[in-house]
Scaffold this motif. Structure first.
Motif, PDB file in Angstrom:
ATOM      1  N   UNK A 112      10.046   2.592   9.471  1.00  0.00           N
ATOM      2  CA  UNK A 112       8.625   2.261   9.647  1.00  0.00           C
ATOM      3  C   UNK A 112       7.710   3.184   8.844  1.00  0.00           C
ATOM      4  N   UNK A 113       8.283   4.253   8.268  1.00  0.00           N
ATOM      5  CA  UNK A 113       7.468   5.270   7.605  1.00  0.00           C
ATOM      6  C   UNK A 113       6.665   4.698   6.447  1.00  0.00           C
ATOM      7  N   UNK A 114       7.291   3.857   5.615  1.00  0.00           N
ATOM      8  CA  UNK A 114       6.602   3.367   4.415  1.00  0.00           C
ATOM      9  C   UNK A 114       5.450   2.412   4.733  1.00  0.00           C
ATOM     10  N   UNK A 115       5.485   1.780   5.926  1.00  0.00           N
ATOM     11  CA  UNK A 115       4.439   0.819   6.281  1.00  0.00           C
ATOM     12  C   UNK A 115       3.533   1.293   7.415  1.00  0.00           C
ATOM     13  N   UNK A 116       3.691   2.556   7.827  1.00  0.00           N
ATOM     14  CA  UNK A 116       3.026   3.016   9.035  1.00  0.00           C
ATOM     15  C   UNK A 116       1.504   2.974   8.927  1.00  0.00           C
ATOM     16  N   UNK A 117       0.981   3.037   7.693  1.00  0.00           N
ATOM     17  CA  UNK A 117      -0.482   3.040   7.518  1.00  0.00           C
ATOM     18  C   UNK A 117      -1.051   1.638   7.305  1.00  0.00           C
ATOM     19  N   UNK A 118      -0.183   0.619   7.361  1.00  0.00           N
ATOM     20  CA  UNK A 118      -0.661  -0.749   7.245  1.00  0.00           C
ATOM     21  C   UNK A 118      -1.225  -1.216   8.590  1.00  0.00           C
ATOM     22  N   UNK A 119      -2.220  -2.114   8.591  1.00  0.00           N
ATOM     23  CA  UNK A 119      -2.807  -2.605   9.847  1.00  0.00           C
ATOM     24  C   UNK A 119      -1.758  -3.281  10.731  1.00  0.00           C
ATOM     25  N   UNK A 120      -1.843  -3.002  12.034  1.00  0.00           N
ATOM     26  CA  UNK A 120      -1.006  -3.606  13.078  1.00  0.00           C
ATOM     27  C   UNK A 120       0.470  -3.216  12.993  1.00  0.00           C
TER      28      UNK A 120
ATOM     29  N   UNK B 266      -4.595  -0.253  14.555  1.00  0.00           N
ATOM     30  CA  UNK B 266      -5.431  -0.089  13.359  1.00  0.00           C
ATOM     31  C   UNK B 266      -5.827   1.363  13.123  1.00  0.00           C
ATOM     32  N   UNK B 267      -5.453   2.249  14.054  1.00  0.00           N
ATOM     33  CA  UNK B 267      -5.903   3.642  13.957  1.00  0.00           C
ATOM     34  C   UNK B 267      -5.485   4.327  12.677  1.00  0.00           C
TER      35      UNK B 267
ATOM     36  N   UNK C 259      -0.053  11.215   4.036  1.00  0.00           N
ATOM     37  CA  UNK C 259       1.285  10.641   4.095  1.00  0.00           C
ATOM     38  C   UNK C 259       2.057  11.302   5.232  1.00  0.00           C
ATOM     39  N   UNK C 260       3.107  10.648   5.630  1.00  0.00           N
ATOM     40  CA  UNK C 260       3.956  11.116   6.719  1.00  0.00           C
ATOM     41  C   UNK C 260       5.176  11.804   6.131  1.00  0.00           C
ATOM     42  N   UNK C 261       5.384  13.052   6.514  1.00  0.00           N
ATOM     43  CA  UNK C 261       6.520  13.816   6.008  1.00  0.00           C
ATOM     44  C   UNK C 261       7.826  13.191   6.503  1.00  0.00           C
ATOM     45  N   UNK C 262       8.673  12.673   5.590  1.00  0.00           N
ATOM     46  CA  UNK C 262       9.912  11.991   6.028  1.00  0.00           C
ATOM     47  C   UNK C 262      11.050  12.945   6.380  1.00  0.00           C
TER      48      UNK C 262
END
Length: 473
Positions: free
Chosen positions: A412-420, A436-437, A453-456
């Motif tokens: 889920x890391x690569x899409x975590x900043x996408x809406x919903x 949406x946060x 970005x999220x540190x993987x």
């Protein structure tokens, strides 16, 4: 392996054409010289035994000593040549193979045509003999006699033959050079143009991943780079458009899904209250609370969608002010200390004492960072730790917000900043979030000229890293 660059590829087309024409001119001159030299070699090799080889003085002496026939054989006079011995009155005293018999008298005018133009070498005269045109003339002062030696009209034919040989050599060599030159020109000019045309045709068919490959660094190379860049941009635009269309469809589905549950609950309980007039007051109040709760969820979702759309809009310009981001984070964290402690969590704040000046918006940046802190408090659980730190790296302020909670699945890391997009079943609409946060947070950070970005590589929990440009002083 050393790569050697060809400097001629960088020459512009006009200069290259000039050099090509200059090269062709030099080659033509060289061919002329080569042909002339070949012809002269041919003449030197085959032009032997002509009248030039006759020693007139020796022939004259031998005639008086041995007779004209014997003298001609001694001197090697060919049978197709003739010799005449004339006295001072231009009368033929003796002859060898001559068309004029003994006693023939030359008219002065006729004789002058032989000796006046070139006293000792060459004269052509049809009046004397159509078959003869080359003469050697020898005059003896002792006897006042004149000796004429002539060869037939073969020297002209020989020279004409040599000229033909020279012409043939010139034409053949020139033809070979033109073929080689045309091939070379094709390689340096025509072939790159064909590659350009082929590439443009492929691009016009919609194959925007096509890249033209030619090694020219001149105008053709510049044109190639322009076409490739255009194709690349079109390809990127199509990719972004397809991605935007895909996101739009997914967004509509997600909105529909997230709105369906609260709206269904609102409609269902509203109809129950409306049609069932005998409901107990306590049950009616419970139903009303459910309706209010679902109304708030729907309202929050719509509000967040509106805010995300507003922030993402290119027309929306966030007003930024120069501030110390360290002091800004300190003030923001104070508001969450009580909530962190109330949830039985530990906290570690590492904020530098020195100033790090950035252009920021209090309202929006507070919303972005608050989203991350609230998520950590909400999903990390008791006995967990939340860490917030700031450091300086190159020209950016680096803000780390980290917890050791349940974390986020790697897929889920690569899409975590996408809406919903939610990390797992524990982070869904039932927890009260709209999904949406993080999308809003990223949009706000982007408006500040930064990134998130999220540190993987975090083993447990999750670590968000935010970069904000530092003001250059």
């Amino acid at each position: 392996m050393i790569k050697i660059s060809n400097p001629f590829r960088k020459i512009n087309i006009s200069t290259k054409l000039f050099l090509n024409y200059l090269f062709l001119f030099v080659i033509v001159v060289f061919i002329l010289i080569f042909s002339f030299a070949g012809g002269m070699t041919y003449i030197a090799k085959h032009n032997k035994g002509t009248i030039d080889d006759v020693d007139m003085e020796s022939l004259y002496e031998n005639i008086y000593e041995h007779g004209i026939d014997r003298a001609c054989k001694i001197e090697g006079i060919k049978d197709n040549s003739y010799i005449e011995l004339l006295d001072e009155n231009l009368t033929v005293l003796d002859e060898y193979n001559s068309v004029h018999p003994k006693g023939y008298v030359y008219e002065q005018k006729e004789f002058n045509k032989i000796i006046i133009p070139n006293y000792y070498y060459y004269q052509y005269s049809e009046d004397i003999n159509e078959e003869s045109n080359s003469f050697n003339v020898y005059y003896s002062e002792e006897t006042d006699n004149i000796l004429l030696a002539s060869v037939p009209n073969q020297e002209i034919k020989f020279i004409q033959k040599v000229l033909k040989v020279i012409f043939i050599i010139f034409v053949l060599v020139l033809l070979i050079v033109i073929i080689i030159y045309a091939k070379w020109t094709s390689i340096s000019l025509v072939r790159p143009i064909k590659s350009l045309v082929k590439g443009v045709n492929e691009i016009s068919k919609g194959n925007y991943d096509t890249r033209i490959k030619i090694k020219s660094k001149n105008e053709l190379g510049i044109l190639k780079d322009a076409i490739n860049n255009m194709s690349k941009k079109i390809e990127e635009e199509i990719f972004l458009r397809e991605k935007a269309e895909k996101n739009r469809k997914r967004l509509i589905l997600d909105i529909s899904h997230d709105l369906k549950t609260p709206l269904t609950n609102i409609m269902g309980y509203s109809e129950t209250i409306y049609y069932d007039m005998e409901l107990d007051e306590s049950i009616k109040n419970r139903y009303l609370n459910i309706i209010m709760s679902n109304s708030k969820k729907a309202n929050e979702l719509i509000s967040d969608l509106f805010e995300l759309s507003k922030i993402d809009s290119d027309d929306n310009k966030i007003e930024l002010k120069k501030q110390d981001i360290c002091e800004f984070i300190r003030i923001l964290l104070i508001d969450y200390v009580f909530e962190i402690e109330e949830n039985s969590m530990d906290y570690e704040f590492d904020i530098p004492d020195y100033e790090i000046m950035c252009d920021i918006s209090d309202k929006y940046l507070q919303r972005a960072i608050s989203n991350l802190i609230v998520n950590s408090i909400k999903y990390s659980g008791k006995e967990s730790t939340i860490k917030v730190s700031i450091r300086k790296a190159n020209n950016d302020a680096i803000i780390n917000i980290e917890d050791n909670g349940i974390g986020i699945k790697s897929d889920s890391i690569k899409d975590i900043f996408e809406p919903f997009v939610r990390a797992d079943s524990s982070r869904n609409s039932k927890t009260g979030g709209t999904g949406l946060g993080l999308a809003i947070t990223r949009a706000i950070i982007k408006k500040h000229g930064g990134d998130i970005y999220l540190d993987p590589y975090v083993d447990k929990g999750c670590k968000f890293i935010i970069t904000i440009p530092i003001i250059k002083t």
